[in-house]
Scaffold this motif. Structure first.
Motif: not given
Length: 236
Positions: A11, A37, A40, A48, A50, A106, A110
């Protein structure tokens, strides 16, 4: 020959790469794994987590430069990243304490980072590893004078895909957690080569492990999360 070489395609490395590329730099991401990733993809249970809407410098611990995080978080706020997520049409939801997750997967985060990097002209080398010197104790990463500008410097990296030079080298190799996903101490070791003081590492987030006897009594609690205060008696 690049303006920026970034070691690590996670990330942090991908976000750094797309920002540098958008600023007109020629950027290369070097990733030792077969895909980008990996962390991730497993984060947030596969959805994720985020960002966090309440993230501030007060939520982090730093040494030496306590005001750095204030500057970093002010330059790229949780709302800034959320705007990027929405611009890519990714559906999300908020859980407790301001945690934001993808509704679906997720993989969407990515893919967002990969598209941003591609649009910014970032090059990526997968299955590409920094090689060790002949003595086997140091990595083949050097800081030398820039032939085009003797008053400046450049970095030279020998890898399994060839030798690269760059005016800037970014270490985004991550920590030591999840060796199953390819985590290594490479970043720490290269930092030491350049005389950077490295604080001894230790786990920051770990599970409780039980003896067979305790597991029989407490095993049913596995997977439950709650706020608590834990203490260990002096005779423990």
């Amino acid at each position: 020959n690049y303006d920026v070489v970034i070691l690590g395609g996670g990330a942090a490395g991908l976000f750094c790469a797309q920002v540098a590329g958008q600023r007109g730099r020629r950027v290369l991401v070097v990733e030792h794994a077969a895909r980008l990733g990996n962390k991730i993809l497993i984060s947030g249970g596969g959805r994720c987590n985020f960002t966090n809407l309440g993230a501030t410098a007060a939520n982090y611990v730093t040494r030496g430069s306590p005001h750095f995080l204030k500057s970093a978080l002010a330059r790229c706020t949780p709302q800034d990243f959320l705007a990027l997520v929405e611009r890519h049409g990714i559906a999300w939801h908020e859980r407790k304490h301001g945690q934001l997750f993808c509704d679906l997967s997720s993989k969407q985060i990515l893919q967002l980072l990969e598209r941003e990097c591609a649009d910014a002209g970032v090059e990526v080398r997968l299955n590409c590893r920094v090689v060790q010197r002949a003595d086997g104790e140091r990595w083949a990463v050097e800081r030398t004078a820039d032939p085009a500008n003797p008053a400046s410097h450049q970095y030279q990296l020998s890898t399994t895909a060839g030798t690269f030079t760059a005016r800037s080298l970014v270490m985004a190799t991550g920590g030591l957690s999840f060796p199953q996903l390819g985590a290594t101490p490479l970043g720490y070791e290269i930092a030491r080569q350049f005389g950077v003081a490295v604080i001894p590492s230790r786990p920051g987030l770990v599970p409780l492990t039980w003896s067979p006897e305790d597991r029989e009594q407490f095993g049913a609690l596995s997977g439950i999360a709650f706020d608590c205060v834990a203490s260990l008696g002096a005779d423990g």
